[in-house]
Each structure stands twice: as C-alpha cells, then as structure tokens.
Enzyme design. Structure first.
Site, PDB file in Angstrom:
ATOM      1  N   ARG A 151      27.250  21.052  -9.408  1.00  0.00           N
ATOM      2  CA  ARG A 151      28.320  20.948  -8.405  1.00  0.00           C
ATOM      3  C   ARG A 151      29.625  20.616  -9.122  1.00  0.00           C
ATOM      4  O   ARG A 151      29.621  20.161 -10.256  1.00  0.00           O
ATOM      5  CB  ARG A 151      28.029  19.826  -7.395  1.00  0.00           C
ATOM      6  CG  ARG A 151      26.865  20.138  -6.476  1.00  0.00           C
ATOM      7  CD  ARG A 151      26.684  19.071  -5.388  1.00  0.00           C
ATOM      8  NE  ARG A 151      25.558  19.438  -4.531  1.00  0.00           N
ATOM      9  CZ  ARG A 151      25.184  18.782  -3.446  1.00  0.00           C
ATOM     10  NH1 ARG A 151      25.849  17.704  -3.061  1.00  0.00           N
ATOM     11  NH2 ARG A 151      24.157  19.182  -2.724  1.00  0.00           N
ATOM     12  N   ARG A 156      19.054  12.770  -4.090  1.00  0.00           N
ATOM     13  CA  ARG A 156      19.818  13.552  -5.071  1.00  0.00           C
ATOM     14  C   ARG A 156      20.289  12.566  -6.132  1.00  0.00           C
ATOM     15  O   ARG A 156      21.036  11.637  -5.853  1.00  0.00           O
ATOM     16  CB  ARG A 156      21.012  14.259  -4.425  1.00  0.00           C
ATOM     17  CG  ARG A 156      21.647  15.294  -5.364  1.00  0.00           C
ATOM     18  CD  ARG A 156      22.704  16.127  -4.664  1.00  0.00           C
ATOM     19  NE  ARG A 156      23.987  15.477  -4.605  1.00  0.00           N
ATOM     20  CZ  ARG A 156      24.939  15.559  -5.544  1.00  0.00           C
ATOM     21  NH1 ARG A 156      24.726  16.288  -6.639  1.00  0.00           N
ATOM     22  NH2 ARG A 156      26.090  14.935  -5.401  1.00  0.00           N
ATOM     23  N   CYS A 205      19.617  18.867   7.045  1.00  0.00           N
ATOM     24  CA  CYS A 205      19.451  20.127   6.306  1.00  0.00           C
ATOM     25  C   CYS A 205      18.079  20.130   5.628  1.00  0.00           C
ATOM     26  O   CYS A 205      17.714  19.140   4.987  1.00  0.00           O
ATOM     27  CB  CYS A 205      20.553  20.234   5.248  1.00  0.00           C
ATOM     28  SG  CYS A 205      20.457  21.744   4.269  1.00  0.00           S
ATOM     29  N   GLU A 234      26.493  13.771   7.159  1.00  0.00           N
ATOM     30  CA  GLU A 234      25.529  14.845   7.474  1.00  0.00           C
ATOM     31  C   GLU A 234      24.211  14.262   7.986  1.00  0.00           C
ATOM     32  O   GLU A 234      23.568  14.835   8.868  1.00  0.00           O
ATOM     33  CB  GLU A 234      25.304  15.702   6.229  1.00  0.00           C
ATOM     34  CG  GLU A 234      24.274  16.788   6.420  1.00  0.00           C
ATOM     35  CD  GLU A 234      24.135  17.696   5.210  1.00  0.00           C
ATOM     36  OE1 GLU A 234      25.139  17.933   4.503  1.00  0.00           O
ATOM     37  OE2 GLU A 234      23.014  18.172   4.963  1.00  0.00           O
ATOM     38  N   ARG A 286      23.314   7.772   4.517  1.00  0.00           N
ATOM     39  CA  ARG A 286      23.174   8.166   3.118  1.00  0.00           C
ATOM     40  C   ARG A 286      23.252   6.856   2.351  1.00  0.00           C
ATOM     41  O   ARG A 286      24.273   6.157   2.419  1.00  0.00           O
ATOM     42  CB  ARG A 286      24.297   9.117   2.678  1.00  0.00           C
ATOM     43  CG  ARG A 286      24.138  10.554   3.190  1.00  0.00           C
ATOM     44  CD  ARG A 286      23.132  11.345   2.340  1.00  0.00           C
ATOM     45  NE  ARG A 286      22.792  12.631   2.928  1.00  0.00           N
ATOM     46  CZ  ARG A 286      23.369  13.787   2.618  1.00  0.00           C
ATOM     47  NH1 ARG A 286      24.352  13.835   1.743  1.00  0.00           N
ATOM     48  NH2 ARG A 286      22.968  14.920   3.168  1.00  0.00           N
ATOM     49  N   ARG A 316      21.360   9.011  -4.410  1.00  0.00           N
ATOM     50  CA  ARG A 316      21.408   8.744  -2.969  1.00  0.00           C
ATOM     51  C   ARG A 316      20.148   9.259  -2.298  1.00  0.00           C
ATOM     52  O   ARG A 316      19.499  10.183  -2.806  1.00  0.00           O
ATOM     53  CB  ARG A 316      22.649   9.376  -2.350  1.00  0.00           C
ATOM     54  CG  ARG A 316      22.775  10.890  -2.458  1.00  0.00           C
ATOM     55  CD  ARG A 316      22.009  11.676  -1.436  1.00  0.00           C
ATOM     56  NE  ARG A 316      22.439  13.072  -1.378  1.00  0.00           N
ATOM     57  CZ  ARG A 316      21.708  14.036  -0.865  1.00  0.00           C
ATOM     58  NH1 ARG A 316      20.488  13.799  -0.427  1.00  0.00           N
ATOM     59  NH2 ARG A 316      22.167  15.284  -0.813  1.00  0.00           N
ATOM     60  N   THR A 370      17.144  21.322   2.971  1.00  0.00           N
ATOM     61  CA  THR A 370      17.198  21.157   1.503  1.00  0.00           C
ATOM     62  C   THR A 370      17.038  19.698   1.093  1.00  0.00           C
ATOM     63  O   THR A 370      16.758  19.410  -0.062  1.00  0.00           O
ATOM     64  CB  THR A 370      18.547  21.644   0.920  1.00  0.00           C
ATOM     65  OG1 THR A 370      19.606  20.876   1.507  1.00  0.00           O
ATOM     66  CG2 THR A 370      18.773  23.108   1.184  1.00  0.00           C
ATOM     67  N   GLU A 389      29.904  18.771  -3.397  1.00  0.00           N
ATOM     68  CA  GLU A 389      29.435  20.101  -3.033  1.00  0.00           C
ATOM     69  C   GLU A 389      30.604  21.014  -2.643  1.00  0.00           C
ATOM     70  O   GLU A 389      31.532  20.576  -1.966  1.00  0.00           O
ATOM     71  CB  GLU A 389      28.485  19.970  -1.849  1.00  0.00           C
ATOM     72  CG  GLU A 389      27.690  21.224  -1.602  1.00  0.00           C
ATOM     73  CD  GLU A 389      26.677  21.032  -0.493  1.00  0.00           C
ATOM     74  OE1 GLU A 389      26.880  20.150   0.361  1.00  0.00           O
ATOM     75  OE2 GLU A 389      25.695  21.784  -0.497  1.00  0.00           O
TER      76      GLU A 389
HETATM   77  P1  ADP Z   1      25.736  14.151  -1.652  1.00  0.00           P
HETATM   78  O1  ADP Z   1      25.180  15.390  -1.040  1.00  0.00           O
HETATM   79  O2  ADP Z   1      24.804  13.621  -2.672  1.00  0.00           O
HETATM   80  O3  ADP Z   1      26.172  13.092  -0.708  1.00  0.00           O
HETATM   81  P2  ADP Z   1      28.358  15.336  -2.392  1.00  0.00           P
HETATM   82  O4  ADP Z   1      28.270  16.529  -3.269  1.00  0.00           O
HETATM   83  O5  ADP Z   1      28.755  15.488  -0.975  1.00  0.00           O
HETATM   84  O6  ADP Z   1      26.972  14.570  -2.534  1.00  0.00           O
HETATM   85  O7  ADP Z   1      29.294  14.277  -3.103  1.00  0.00           O
HETATM   86  C1  ADP Z   1      29.674  13.078  -2.487  1.00  0.00           C
HETATM   87  C2  ADP Z   1      30.616  12.278  -3.373  1.00  0.00           C
HETATM   88  O8  ADP Z   1      29.866  11.664  -4.414  1.00  0.00           O
HETATM   89  C3  ADP Z   1      31.697  13.125  -4.052  1.00  0.00           C
HETATM   90  O9  ADP Z   1      32.898  12.391  -4.105  1.00  0.00           O
HETATM   91  C4  ADP Z   1      31.136  13.298  -5.455  1.00  0.00           C
HETATM   92  O10 ADP Z   1      32.117  13.536  -6.435  1.00  0.00           O
HETATM   93  C5  ADP Z   1      30.495  11.934  -5.654  1.00  0.00           C
HETATM   94  N1  ADP Z   1      29.501  11.931  -6.724  1.00  0.00           N
HETATM   95  C6  ADP Z   1      28.367  12.648  -6.795  1.00  0.00           C
HETATM   96  N2  ADP Z   1      27.700  12.381  -7.934  1.00  0.00           N
HETATM   97  C7  ADP Z   1      28.446  11.473  -8.607  1.00  0.00           C
HETATM   98  C8  ADP Z   1      28.307  10.804  -9.857  1.00  0.00           C
HETATM   99  N3  ADP Z   1      27.238  10.993 -10.640  1.00  0.00           N
HETATM  100  N4  ADP Z   1      29.282   9.936 -10.221  1.00  0.00           N
HETATM  101  C9  ADP Z   1      30.352   9.707  -9.426  1.00  0.00           C
HETATM  102  N5  ADP Z   1      30.539  10.301  -8.243  1.00  0.00           N
HETATM  103  C10 ADP Z   1      29.600  11.174  -7.836  1.00  0.00           C
HETATM  104  N1  ARG Z   2      24.579  25.016   5.034  1.00  0.00           N
HETATM  105  C1  ARG Z   2      25.143  25.194   3.738  1.00  0.00           C
HETATM  106  C2  ARG Z   2      24.610  26.472   3.137  1.00  0.00           C
HETATM  107  O1  ARG Z   2      23.662  26.995   3.645  1.00  0.00           O
HETATM  108  C3  ARG Z   2      24.860  24.011   2.816  1.00  0.00           C
HETATM  109  C4  ARG Z   2      23.415  23.788   2.455  1.00  0.00           C
HETATM  110  C5  ARG Z   2      23.071  22.677   1.474  1.00  0.00           C
HETATM  111  N2  ARG Z   2      23.983  21.601   1.488  1.00  0.00           N
HETATM  112  C6  ARG Z   2      23.982  20.566   2.316  1.00  0.00           C
HETATM  113  N3  ARG Z   2      24.951  19.696   2.233  1.00  0.00           N
HETATM  114  N4  ARG Z   2      23.011  20.382   3.168  1.00  0.00           N
HETATM  115  O2  ARG Z   2      25.129  26.950   2.164  1.00  0.00           O
END
Ligand code: ADP
Ligand code: ARG
Length: 341
Positions: free
Chosen positions: A294, A266, A257, A211, A215, A112, A259, A299
């Site tokens: 994760r 990601r 953010c 966020e 995305r 993404r 990051t 996350e």
């Molecule tokens: P991001 O910050 O990349 O948007 P999150 O950690 O918030 O990611 O995850 C968003 C959703 O995407 C969650 O449901 C997570 O399980 C899913 N997800 C992340 N990576 C994968 C993957 N490789 N395969 C399937 N689902 C994924």
């Molecule tokens: N603000 C949170 C922390 O400082 C998350 C930081 C990274 N994650 C994110 N989704 N931006 O721990």
C-alpha cells in the site's frame, strides 16, 4: 431482477466472477435481520467498476444467509478451504529480535484487528440509534484498560479541523470512508458517534465506527514487531472480557469486508526500500512472500521516497502467530534484497 450480464466491471473483480445469475436467483428475497440483501452486498462493486473485491456484508448473518455470494469470494481471496479458523497469539519458538535496530529501513510498525458486534449491524447497515449505543458500550469497555493501555476517547463530532488533519497526517486517525465505503452506507450520519481512543503514550489506539465497528491498533516507531504484537494481544485479552464480538468457527471474526475475516489482522511496516521498489519485480517479490503493498497514507494512496506500507494479504486460514512470522520473514527478506541492490 438484476441482470448480472449487463453490469460492466473489470473482469477480475471477485464480485463479477462469483455473483452469477444463479446466485442472484438463489438469494432473491433473502433479507437478513438488519435488512441486508444480495443487491446491497454488491452495490459497491456496481458503483465502482475498478473494485478488486466489490462486496460488503451488513451484519453477522450476511455471511450465513448470503453464503452463496460470500463463500466463493472468501475461498478465493484467502486461498482458504473453509475448514475452520484457528487463533494463536503466542510467539513461542519463533524469532522475535528486532530486524532493523538502527532504523535504516523500517520507520514504523502497526498491527490492527477489526471487530464487530454479535448484536449490532456492521457500519454499512447500523441505525443511528444503535451506532450511538454501541459507541457508549465501547468507550465504557475501553475505560477498563489497565496500565500503559489506559487512555482517553476523542469523538470526531466537535473535533477542530486542525486537530483532525494533524491526527490523519500522523497516521493515527481515519478519514471519512472512500467511494467504495460511501456506496455501501458506511458514511451515513458522518461524523456522529465516530471517534478515536488513545493510550497516553499513543501506542495503543481504537477507531470507533470506521469500516468496522472497532479497529483495535498497536503501533510505534521502529521495527520491534514483537513489542507491537504483544501489546495488541494484551489489550485484546481485556477487551474480549467485556464485549461480545461477531464470530464463527469457520470464518473467524466477522468484518464488513470479506477480505478482513478470520484474524481480521493486518500487520504492517512502513519500510524504506527505494532500490527494490523501483525494480520491475517488486510486486512479484512481495506477492511471493504473501505480502500486499500500500502507499504510505494507507489503502488506495500513493507512495513517496521509496517508502511503502507492506502487510500480510491473508487474514483467514492463518493464525495471528503465522501472520507475525510472515511479516517478520518478509521484512527480513526485503531488507536483504534492498542491501544487495
Ligand atoms: P487499515 O486497513 O489497516 O486500517 P489503512 O490502509 O486504512 O489501514 O491505513 C490506516 C492508517 O494507518 C494510514 O494513515 C496508514 O498510513 C497508517 N499505517 C498503516 N501501517 C502503518 C505503519 N506500519 N506505520 C505507520 N502508519 C501506518
Ligand atoms: N471494496 C474495495 C475493493 O473491492 C476495497 C476492498 C478491500 N479493502 C478494504 N478496505 N476492505 O476494491
């Protein structure tokens, strides 16, 4: 005035390390065009003492006008010298063959990027009027996607609870922002003017007003990282022609953010590595490969059955091609190590 020494947080939080009394004094009275201030930027870290970063931006101008706060955080998180962001979506000259054709380890791959608009505030600071206008502009642009990328938009407002829960469980849809995002205003007016766009084959998705304002996501079962990457690159070429994103040559694409700055990319796999993940050095192995770990529901979630979400840590000071290579080489190594145990 805010007294930083009186704020109790974990000592490793980047906000705690870099938001000194001197920074607060220097930025006192600075207000960005969408009303962001140093106090708003650090609110999430104050409310959530377990944060690892603890700062968020409110609009593109936050990164320049509040640079004494953001720059040191950016340098440390991305290990980046602020020398200039470079983009490269080619896969020329690097290995791209499927690393796990039988599917013994890699369940799925997802890549993404986050995007925000040059003219609007980020979800942390946007007004309800602008959020509605932005949604219409995004949907109009997505309707121009050609071929296999074409699809439909599903607003969250009015979606049945069953459908919503199923989409979250299937890893497609986002949930309401967590307490870190709640603190910074991202959940205001929930669920109005949020939604998800799906291509007909559900391999290309766009989240609207999570966020980040957008995305943009490519995902599918299995380990064909190159196919996932190429689909995303193709979609971005069309989207970039219709929307003007917040960007500068040093920080790359601007995100809520810090990051996520830079490529805002990601690239992750869900990988089943029960033996390696149970071993003491799992975290160190991943850190050495430049990878973050994760849980399987995203996350701050837990994992189950030895399945983890493994992705690149850095998003700035690295090109998209280098992120691909880092995940590719990392997954190869993790599979080798799992096999050896
Ligand atoms: P991001 O910050 O990349 O948007 P999150 O950690 O918030 O990611 O995850 C968003 C959703 O995407 C969650 O449901 C997570 O399980 C899913 N997800 C992340 N990576 C994968 C993957 N490789 N395969 C399937 N689902 C994924
Ligand atoms: N603000 C949170 C922390 O400082 C998350 C930081 C990274 N994650 C994110 N989704 N931006 O721990």
């Amino acid at each position: 005035m805010l007294l930083m020494t009186e704020i109790k947080t974990n000592p490793d939080m980047l906000m705690k390390k870099h938001c000194t009394e001197e920074v607060i004094t220097k930025l006192s009275g600075v207000i960005t065009p969408h009303g962001w201030t140093v106090e708003k930027a650090i609110q999430s870290g104050i409310d959530n003492p377990d944060s690892s970063i603890g700062v968020y931006a409110g609009d593109p101008e936050s990164y320049t006008m509040l640079a004494p706060l953001f720059d040191p955080v950016i340098r440390e998180y991305h290990n980046y010298d602020m020398s200039g962001h470079k983009s490269d979506f080619s896969l020329e000259g690097i290995s791209t063959e499927n690393l796990d054709p039988t599917g013994a380890y890699v369940l799925s791959t997802r890549i993404r990027v986050g995007r925000n608009f040059a003219k609007y505030a980020f979800p942390s600071a946007i007004s309800s009027e602008d959020r509605a206008k932005m949604e219409s502009e995004i949907v109009e642009a997505l309707q121009k996607l050609p071929g296999a990328l074409a699809g439909d938009y599903f607003p969250l407002d009015g979606m049945t609870e069953d459908v919503r829960q199923q989409m979250v469980a299937d890893h497609f849809l986002f949930k309401q922002g967590d307490r870190f995002l709640e603190s910074v205003g991202v959940n205001r007016d929930w669920p109005k003017n949020r939604g998800i766009f799906f291509s007909h084959d559900k391999k290309f998705l766009v989240w609207v007003s999570e966020e980040d304002s957008m995305r943009i996501i490519s995902m599918q079962s299995g380990a064909d990282i190159a196919e996932v990457f190429t689909r995303l690159a193709t979609a971005l070429a069309t989207i970039n022609a219709h929307l003007n994103f917040a960007f500068d040559d040093i920080r790359g694409y601007h995100t809520t953010c810090p990051t996520n700055l830079g490529t805002a990319m990601r690239a992750s796999v869900h990988i089943k590595i029960p033996k390696l993940s149970a071993s003491k050095n799992f975290k160190d192995v991943c850190a050495t490969l430049g990878l973050s770990i994760r849980g399987v529901h995203g996350e701050h979630s837990e994992s189950s059955d030895g399945i983890y979400d493994i992705s690149n840590k850095r998003r700035l000071g690295i090109t998209e091609k280098e992120i691909f290579q880092q995940l590719y080489d990392g997954v190869k190594k993790l599979i080798e190590l799992e096999k050896s145990l």
